[in-house]
Design an enzyme around this catalytic site. Structure first.
Site, short mmCIF file in Angstrom:
data_model
loop_
_atom_site.label_atom_id
_atom_site.label_comp_id
_atom_site.label_asym_id
_atom_site.label_seq_id
_atom_site.Cartn_x
_atom_site.Cartn_y
_atom_site.Cartn_z
N ARG A 93 0.96 -0.79 0.09
CA ARG A 93 -0.03 0.22 -0.39
C ARG A 93 1.04 1.13 -0.05
O ARG A 93 1.04 3.10 -0.23
CB ARG A 93 -1.17 0.06 1.35
CG ARG A 93 -2.59 -1.08 0.84
CD ARG A 93 -2.58 -1.04 1.82
NE ARG A 93 -2.50 -1.59 3.47
CZ ARG A 93 -3.11 -1.88 4.56
NH1 ARG A 93 -4.30 -1.16 4.56
NH2 ARG A 93 -2.87 -2.10 5.33
N LYS A 189 -13.21 8.32 -1.84
CA LYS A 189 -12.62 7.99 -0.52
C LYS A 189 -11.27 8.79 -0.42
O LYS A 189 -10.47 9.05 -2.09
CB LYS A 189 -12.27 6.90 -0.23
CG LYS A 189 -11.97 6.60 1.16
CD LYS A 189 -11.75 4.92 1.85
CE LYS A 189 -10.27 4.29 1.80
NZ LYS A 189 -9.93 3.30 1.55
N ARG A 191 -8.18 10.27 2.33
CA ARG A 191 -8.27 9.74 3.81
C ARG A 191 -6.90 10.75 3.90
O ARG A 191 -6.09 11.14 3.24
CB ARG A 191 -7.31 8.39 3.43
CG ARG A 191 -6.59 7.81 4.52
CD ARG A 191 -5.95 5.95 4.53
NE ARG A 191 -7.35 4.94 4.14
CZ ARG A 191 -7.27 4.43 5.23
NH1 ARG A 191 -7.46 4.43 6.64
NH2 ARG A 191 -8.13 3.39 4.88
N SER A 221 -8.22 -4.09 6.03
CA SER A 221 -7.31 -3.64 7.70
C SER A 221 -8.36 -3.36 8.84
O SER A 221 -8.45 -4.28 9.41
CB SER A 221 -6.02 -2.76 7.24
OG SER A 221 -5.28 -2.53 7.74
N GLY A 224 -12.75 0.45 8.58
CA GLY A 224 -12.91 1.74 8.47
C GLY A 224 -13.72 1.83 7.32
O GLY A 224 -14.83 2.19 7.28
N THR A 225 -12.74 1.23 6.58
CA THR A 225 -14.01 1.97 4.55
C THR A 225 -15.05 0.61 4.47
O THR A 225 -15.85 1.37 4.57
CB THR A 225 -12.50 1.38 4.05
OG1 THR A 225 -11.21 2.03 4.25
CG2 THR A 225 -13.21 1.35 2.81
C1 R5P Z 1 -6.85 1.33 0.67
O1 R5P Z 1 -6.44 1.35 -0.25
C2 R5P Z 1 -7.51 -0.11 0.57
O2 R5P Z 1 -7.59 -0.54 -1.20
C3 R5P Z 1 -8.57 -0.50 1.20
O3 R5P Z 1 -9.65 -0.07 0.73
C4 R5P Z 1 -7.57 -0.26 2.82
O4 R5P Z 1 -6.45 -0.70 2.58
C5 R5P Z 1 -8.94 -0.30 3.88
O5 R5P Z 1 -8.55 -0.18 4.77
P1 R5P Z 1 -9.78 -0.45 6.44
O6 R5P Z 1 -9.89 -1.82 6.63
O7 R5P Z 1 -8.43 0.52 7.60
O8 R5P Z 1 -10.11 0.99 5.80
#
Ligand code: R5P
Length: 290
Positions: A93, A189, A191, A221, A224-225
């Site tokens: 990432r 989205k 961040r 991860s 949150g997303t």
């Molecule tokens: C980010 O660009 C990835 O594609 C995922 O959307 C991201 O890593 C998800 O992270 P989290 O679960 O912490 O929101």
């Protein structure tokens, strides 16, 4: 060919070896009291073409160090060549400097693999496959979207729609919707690079009322997303929202957080071994390294 089943991917490694009908070798591993890694192959490797299967999910630094030790030791022990299958590739990432003077971590990982004389890297749904263009050795990025889609095609989804939680996941959602059927939609989205806070908004104009949504991301991860997107889709009238991803990191309470947001279930592949890893990538890996 022999498959080395790395400590982070023992089950998947064995499945790949079984699918190919080739020998598999287990690896003994431990951590010394100071946190350093110890690795020992349980059988001789000599004269074979070794394929090491080792995912690099958390503790990523330990799993990466184990991978580096396995590659170097296999070559020392006289294998003809070493290829690595890293189903979940850590540090992918951080594929560019988002802020001035940042490390581009994935570039460093690829440099280390090149220095260790890896013949080939096979990975699954890498976060940004373009990073492989400048690698000094062949890199194969496999897609897990077909196997994930097949799962949902068999699962009895009614009036399906696939959603991507951000622009990057849009291509995946489009591919999955072609297989599963129905439209696809997506979110934008943003961040905050310092606080990590996210802001999301729907970009599509589809009516999701009464639909079964498959919300598809490459990685979950912190959750949150996914949790934010599930909530917005449920508020817009979606009947059921299934959270799907390739790599279920599911840090801390991420799984519960997603269920609490109104998701029906979380479904992932076994690039990372988790309770939600209901879809195997063993066959697509086996086919790629055959
Ligand atoms: C980010 O660009 C990835 O594609 C995922 O959307 C991201 O890593 C998800 O992270 P989290 O679960 O912490 O929101």
């Amino acid at each position: 060919m022999l498959i080395v089943c790395g400590p982070a991917s023992t089950t998947l490694g064995h499945k790949v070896a079984e699918t190919l009908g080739v020998r598999s070798v287990d690896v003994d591993s431990k951590l010394f009291p100071d946190g350093e890694c110890y690795i020992r192959f349980m059988e001789d490797l000599k004269d074979d073409e070794a394929v090491i299967v080792q995912s690099t999910y958390p503790p990523s630094n330990i799993h990466l160090m184990q991978l580096f030790l396995m590659i170097d030791t296999a070559l020392d022990l006289g294998v003809k060549s070493v290829s690595v299958v890293v189903p979940y590739l850590a540090y992918a990432r951080q594929d560019k400097a988002f802020r001035p003077n940042e490390a581009v971590s994935i570039k460093t990982i690829l440099h280390i693999l090149e220095g260790l004389k890896v013949g080939k890297l096979v990975t699954v749904t890498a976060h940004e496959p373009e990073v492989f263009q400048n690698a000094g050795f062949p890199c194969i990025n496999l897609s897990a979207i077909e196997v994930l889609s097949e799962y949902f095609m068999k699962a009895g989804i009614r009036r399906p729609m696939v959603f991507a939680p951000d622009k990057k996941a849009r291509r995946m959602a489009e591919e999955a919707s072609r297989l599963i059927g129905g439209d696809y939609g997506w979110f934008s989205k943003e961040r905050d690079r310092i606080t990590g806070e996210i802001t999301m908004r729907r970009v599509d104009e589809h009516n999701v009322e009464g639909k079964d949504i498959i919300l598809l991301d490459d990685i979950i991860s912190t959750g949150g997303t996914t949790a934010t997107a599930v909530k917005m889709l449920r508020e817009a009238g979606a009947e059921r929202v299934f959270s799907a991803c390739v790599h279920a990191l599911l840090i801390d309470d991420a799984y519960q957080r997603i269920l609490n947001s109104g998701a029906e279930a979380v479904v992932a592949t076994d690039t990372i071994p988790r309770d939600v890893s209901l879809v195997t990538v063993a066959q697509i890996i086996a086919k790629a390294i055959k």
